[in-house]
Write a protein that holds these residues in place. Structure first.
Motif, short mmCIF file in Angstrom:
data_model
loop_
_atom_site.label_atom_id
_atom_site.label_comp_id
_atom_site.label_asym_id
_atom_site.label_seq_id
_atom_site.Cartn_x
_atom_site.Cartn_y
_atom_site.Cartn_z
N VAL A 163 7.97 -3.57 -34.25
CA VAL A 163 8.64 -2.86 -35.34
C VAL A 163 8.22 -3.44 -36.69
CG1 VAL A 163 10.88 -2.40 -36.42
CG2 VAL A 163 10.61 -2.11 -33.96
N ALA A 164 8.21 -4.76 -36.79
CA ALA A 164 7.81 -5.41 -38.03
C ALA A 164 6.37 -5.08 -38.39
CB ALA A 164 8.00 -6.92 -37.91
N ARG A 165 5.50 -5.05 -37.38
CA ARG A 165 4.09 -4.79 -37.62
C ARG A 165 3.83 -3.34 -38.02
NH1 ARG A 165 2.76 -6.54 -33.19
NH2 ARG A 165 2.43 -4.64 -31.97
N GLU A 166 4.46 -2.39 -37.34
CA GLU A 166 4.16 -0.98 -37.56
C GLU A 166 5.07 -0.30 -38.59
OE1 GLU A 166 3.60 1.39 -34.09
OE2 GLU A 166 2.74 -0.26 -32.92
N LEU A 167 6.30 -0.77 -38.70
CA LEU A 167 7.25 -0.12 -39.61
C LEU A 167 7.64 -1.00 -40.79
CD1 LEU A 167 9.62 1.51 -36.95
CD2 LEU A 167 7.64 2.52 -38.09
N GLY A 168 7.27 -2.28 -40.72
CA GLY A 168 7.54 -3.19 -41.84
C GLY A 168 8.65 -4.18 -41.52
N GLU A 169 8.54 -5.35 -42.11
CA GLU A 169 9.54 -6.39 -41.86
C GLU A 169 10.92 -5.98 -42.36
OE1 GLU A 169 11.19 -9.43 -40.24
OE2 GLU A 169 9.00 -9.22 -40.07
N ALA A 170 10.97 -5.22 -43.45
CA ALA A 170 12.26 -4.77 -43.96
C ALA A 170 12.95 -3.86 -42.96
CB ALA A 170 12.08 -4.04 -45.30
#
Length: 329
Positions: free
Chosen positions: A302-309
């Motif tokens: 999720v962090a890699r594909e959608l962003g850490e936020a």
């Protein structure tokens, strides 16, 4: 609804009177998550698996019981090693939830655990069910869960009920009406199993329109199993929580749609309504990936594909809001 000494009184489907503080009364305490070790602020949940199972049994899943406390501890330790801090078990009454073992596991591993009251579909039971579900739910939320617990029993932190495939039969309506009664008496959130992701509109109509439960107190499980993007958007628009669960089961046929659904809902501005959970329900799923999948694989992706936020929102910020409520005494 009638009035009794300044307190609102709702008549349940069984005729039981369940008193709730009147609408004008202020909350008796700050919002808190009810874990098996006690109430705590939502900010203390950290990275949360919003829907999973450490213990579960059902006649529909013969030979696949989750009953091994040692295996559950190993799962939790691996989950924590990859950053997991809390887990919400949706196993309801009569399905081997082992709430006493949850207390010991929480103490041994440091992972915050939330237990459930409630009732699943009738097909998951062989014994006679309680005659007054609302009374059962309120008791387990406020006094402690029934059955097989030594010492003071832990209190449940949410109510789990279930719908039917594309609709709600009499049993589902009865248990959801009881869940609405228990919500009004306690403030507890209501988690709903949507059969193959269907029936969200019927559930919201029964709980929120007829039962007057705020949508923000309703968690809709398994939405990812129905690829109806309009239904997902309308459910998010209602204000209910959308729980995308099941990715720990690598064989689940709908898991490949997960990131399409998440990215679409995030783009549409509904990121603040989304939750993620593993929903490990069988011994086979536990052996394949299990609870650690959420922190070992899913959160980094999720962090890699959608962003850490987005990862922080889905795994930390949203659970802190979804499970923390103003409990009524």
């Amino acid at each position: 609804m009638t009035r009794d000494g300044g307190r609102a009184v709702r008549a349940s489907h069984q005729g039981t009177r369940i008193s709730t503080p009147s609408a004008a009364a202020p909350p008796t305490r700050s919002a808190a998550v009810r874990t098996v070790e006690g109430d705590l602020p939502g900010s203390e949940l950290g990275v949360c698996d919003a829907h999973d199972h450490l213990f579960l049994r059902s006649p529909r899943l013969p030979g696949q019981e989750l009953s091994d406390a040692e295996a559950a501890e190993q799962q939790l330790r691996a989950f924590a090693e990859h950053g997991g801090s809390s887990l919400v078990q949706w196993t309801p009454y009569g399905m081997g939830r082992r709430s006493g073992a949850l207390v010991e596991l929480a103490r041994r591993t440091g992972v915050r655990l939330v237990a459930a009251t409630g009732l699943h579909q009738a097909q998951h039971y062989t014994e006679e069910l309680p005659s007054d579900p609302a009374e059962l739910f309120v008791e387990e939320l406020t006094r402690g869960v029934r059955g097989g617990v030594c010492g003071e029993p832990p209190r449940a932190g949410l109510i789990k009920v279930a719908g039917d495939f594309h609709g709600l039969g009499p049993y589902a309506r009865r248990t959801m009406a009881a869940a609405a009664e228990a919500h009004h008496a306690t403030g507890a959130p209501i988690a709903v199993h949507l059969e193959l992701g269907t029936g969200a509109t019927d559930v919201l109509e029964l709980l929120c329109e007829q039962g007057e439960v705020p949508p923000s107190s309703v968690l809709l499980g398994h939405l990812g199993r129905c690829p109806d993007v309009r239904m997902q958007r309308e459910a998010a628009r209602s204000g209910a929580w959308l729980v995308f669960d099941g990715p720990s089961r690598t064989h689940h046929a709908t898991d490949w749609r997960l990131f399409d659904s998440l990215s679409r809902l995030l783009e549409q501005g509904y990121g603040d309504r989304l939750l993620l959970g593993g929903d490990t329900v069988t011994a086979t799923a536990r052996a394949e990936t299990g609870v650690p999948y959420i922190t070992r694989v899913l959160r980094p992706r999720v962090a890699r594909e959608l962003g850490e936020a987005a990862a922080r929102q889905l795994f930390v910020d949203n659970p802190a809001r979804a499970f923390a409520v103003h409990w009524k005494s």
